[in-house]
Scaffold this active site. Structure first.
Site, PDB file in Angstrom:
ATOM      1  N   HIS A 126      35.056  42.883  37.381  1.00 37.73           N
ATOM      2  CA  HIS A 126      34.947  41.546  36.773  1.00 37.73           C
ATOM      3  C   HIS A 126      33.764  41.415  35.821  1.00 37.73           C
ATOM      4  CE1 HIS A 126      38.130  40.006  39.255  1.00 37.73           C
ATOM      5  NE2 HIS A 126      37.462  40.179  40.377  1.00 37.73           N
ATOM      6  N   ASP A 161      43.620  45.811  42.522  1.00 40.46           N
ATOM      7  CA  ASP A 161      42.893  44.755  43.222  1.00 40.46           C
ATOM      8  C   ASP A 161      43.733  43.475  43.187  1.00 40.46           C
ATOM      9  OD1 ASP A 161      39.642  44.474  43.874  1.00 40.46           O
ATOM     10  OD2 ASP A 161      40.598  42.557  43.373  1.00 40.46           O
ATOM     11  N   HIS A 163      42.709  40.638  42.597  1.00 37.37           N
ATOM     12  CA  HIS A 163      42.208  39.816  41.490  1.00 37.37           C
ATOM     13  C   HIS A 163      42.422  40.543  40.164  1.00 37.37           C
ATOM     14  CE1 HIS A 163      39.830  38.683  45.111  1.00 37.37           C
ATOM     15  NE2 HIS A 163      40.046  37.460  44.659  1.00 37.37           N
ATOM     16  N   ASP A 250      42.100  44.168  48.709  1.00 34.02           N
ATOM     17  CA  ASP A 250      42.246  42.745  49.034  1.00 34.02           C
ATOM     18  C   ASP A 250      43.642  42.186  48.760  1.00 34.02           C
ATOM     19  OD1 ASP A 250      41.738  43.192  46.376  1.00 34.02           O
ATOM     20  OD2 ASP A 250      40.007  41.848  46.243  1.00 34.02           O
TER      21      ASP A 250
END
Ligand code: ZN
Length: 549
Positions: A126, A161, A163, A250
């Site tokens: 990120h 991921d 995200h 995740d």
């Protein structure tokens, strides 16, 4: 076969403090489980120097990180000191250490010392050029990619991921030499709120940013179907020199921060799909990183082990080591993440009943993956896979491990081409297909695809110099144009129009995001312009087709 494991004494120093979800406690059970499989760390991360961080990050940002690293109670800035990314003493060194681990692992791969490497503490996807975000200070996967870019190599980045991999996408959004593909929970429901289908890259890089945003409750079936659908085709079409992947744990059904229902079984299978794509389409070069994952005892250790087993080309053992389970049961229970599971693979659907919200979610996620595919994968390659002319499973024809990116100034078969309107299969099989004309990227693979298409009744027009094909069109038996391309040294001379005039297709449904030269793509607008001139000059399409365009 060996996969370099990147881990060392400093790995645990990346620590936002007690109660933060990205806890270095995960290294305890995570590395321990890897060791029960025989994995031993072979590279201990050390901080990357500022000049390397500068490949992706602004000097002012690095200075801000250093200020807050020295004075964690200073004024919050650049995303640091806010709730997700609290400042901590030594955070610059810790962030630079994670970056250093991934960059040095990339060095080892580029030197040829290692084919595969795995940095479980990496994957901080990120972080942006000028700010921290989502527990990420410095963007180690982006920095590893930047290291390879400095050698002129082209990179496929795959992000699993839960995200969206927004930092890596943003840092290479206008670089046609990096294709990013992210499989994540839709930004409508989850941080960072990006990663939609229409984020495709810009300028000449249009078509190199691929996103598959999935609905909450999507489980392992649809998630893995999307990965299985897209990863081999993107790799084959793009023809990267190497692959970097992010294996955040995740997306798992038990993860406390997100809403997908993926299993370790599917995550391990995804790693094997990446490994196969690396061997098939990227000379075997593969750097894997960890990422998010907030069930640190039950999920993260098994996910890391499954990635490493994939890189070692080893079968997954039936059960986890009983002594490992015993060692971590009490600590896991303290955090409500116990007992440590007996098997590497989860029960089907993570042991949850399949309910109607999940069924609807999966249907929609599969549709999203299909949309991404039709926009981002060349038409010929899609048809080839659907028709069985090309398979991601069979070993490829040519086994060269040299980087696929040709040296600058490379030319192909100079001379005046002859256009052959309808070539037969035996003639085609005697010819050599030049580079960068048709998908897949590897010319031997593309040649085999066209050969199979001819066997299935397709019509092929070819521009030939001697024994070399320097331009071609492939038209399906029903008249649909499946592919058109001209070798770099023969472009802008009207050859495309001559090919279309020699063997006119009835329809065309090409995506100009996907239909581009993977090495030196034109701007998207230029691609449209070329196509428009081609069809006009060749006088191909009737009123119906024109009005649809
Ligand atoms: Zn491998």
């Amino acid at each position: 076969m060996h996969m370099l494991l990147v881990y060392g004494p400093r790995s645990s120093t990346y620590d936002f403090g007690e109660g933060h979800p990205l806890t270095p406690r995960r290294f305890g059970p995570g590395i321990d489980l890897l060791r029960t499989l025989g994995a031993e760390p072979g590279l201990a991360p050390e901080p990357a120097p500022d000049e390397e961080l500068r490949w992706c990050h602004d000097a002012a940002y690095i200075a801000a990180v250093k200020r807050l690293s020295a004075d964690p109670y200073g004024r919050p800035e650049a995303g640091i000191g806010l709730s997700d990314n609290p400042a901590f003493a030594g955070m610059h060194e810790a962030g630079a250490m994670v970056a250093g681990g991934s960059i040095r692992a990339m060095d080892a791969i580029l030197r040829g010392d290692e084919e595969h490497a795995f940095h479980p503490g990496g994957g901080l996807h990120h972080a942006m050029a000028d700010r921290a975000s989502g527990f990420c200070i410095y963007d180690d996967p982006a920095l590893a990619i930047a290291r390879a870019r400095r050698d002129g190599l082209r990179v496929l980045y795959l992000d699993f991921d839960v995200h969206h991999g927004d930092g890596v996408q943003a840092l290479f959004y206008d670089d046609p030499g990096v294709m990013t593909a992210s499989f994540h929970e839709s930004g409508r429901y989850l941080f960072p709120g990006t990663g939609f289908l229409d984020e495709v890259g810009e300028g000449p890089a249009a078509g190199t940013s691929v996103n598959v945003p999935m609905e909450p409750d999507t489980g392992e079936g649809a998630w893995l179907d999307a990965v299985r659908l897209l990863v081999p085709e993107l790799a084959a079409a793009f023809g990267p020199d190497l692959i970097v992947s992010q294996h955040g744990a995740d997306s798992h059904a038990w993860d406390p921060l997100a809403h997908l229902r993926v299993t370790t079984t599917a995550m391990g299978e995804a790693a094997r799909i990446v490994d196969a794509a690396a061997h098939r389409s990227a000379g075997g070069r593969w750097l894997a990183t960890g990422g998010g994952g907030y069930d640190a005892y039950r999920v993260v250790p098994r996910t890391w082990s499954l990635v490493w087993l994939a890189g070692e080309h080893r079968e997954v053992p039936a059960t986890t080591d009983p002594a490992w389970r015993e060692r971590w049961a009490a600590e896991g229970a303290e955090f409500g993440q116990a007992p440590p599971p007996e098997r590497f693979h989860d029960a089907p659907n993570a042991g949850m009943p399949m309910d109607w919200p999940q069924e609807i979610a999966e249907e929609r996620s599969i549709e999203t993956a299909a949309s991404a595919r039709s926009a981002m994968v060349p038409r010929l390659l899609r048809e080839a896979r659907d028709q069985g002319w090309w398979s991601a499973e069979t070993p490829r024809a040519s086994s060269s491990t040299a980087p696929a990116t040709p040296p600058a100034g490379d030319t192909d078969a100079p001379g005046t081409p002859t256009v052959l309107a309808a070539i037969d299969r035996s003639t085609w099989d005697r010819l050599v297909l030049s580079r960068r004309i048709l998908a897949p990227f590897d010319p031997a693979e593309a040649h085999a695809v066209v050969s199979a298409a001819l066997g299935a009744g397709a019509m092929v027009a070819a521009a030939v110099v001697g024994e070399t094909v320097v331009g071609a069109t492939v038209i399906a038996a029903d008249g649909e144009l499946l592919g058109i391309g001209v070798a770099p040294g023969h472009r802008r001379g009207g050859l495309g129009a001559r090919l279309l005039a020699a063997a006119p297709p009835r329809t065309a449904n090409l995506s100009w995001l996907a239909e581009r030269d993977p090495v030196e793509p034109e701007d998207l607008e230029v691609r449209f312009g070329i196509w428009h001139r081609l069809r006009t000059r060749a006088g191909l399409f009737g009123a119906a087709e024109e009005s649809r365009a």
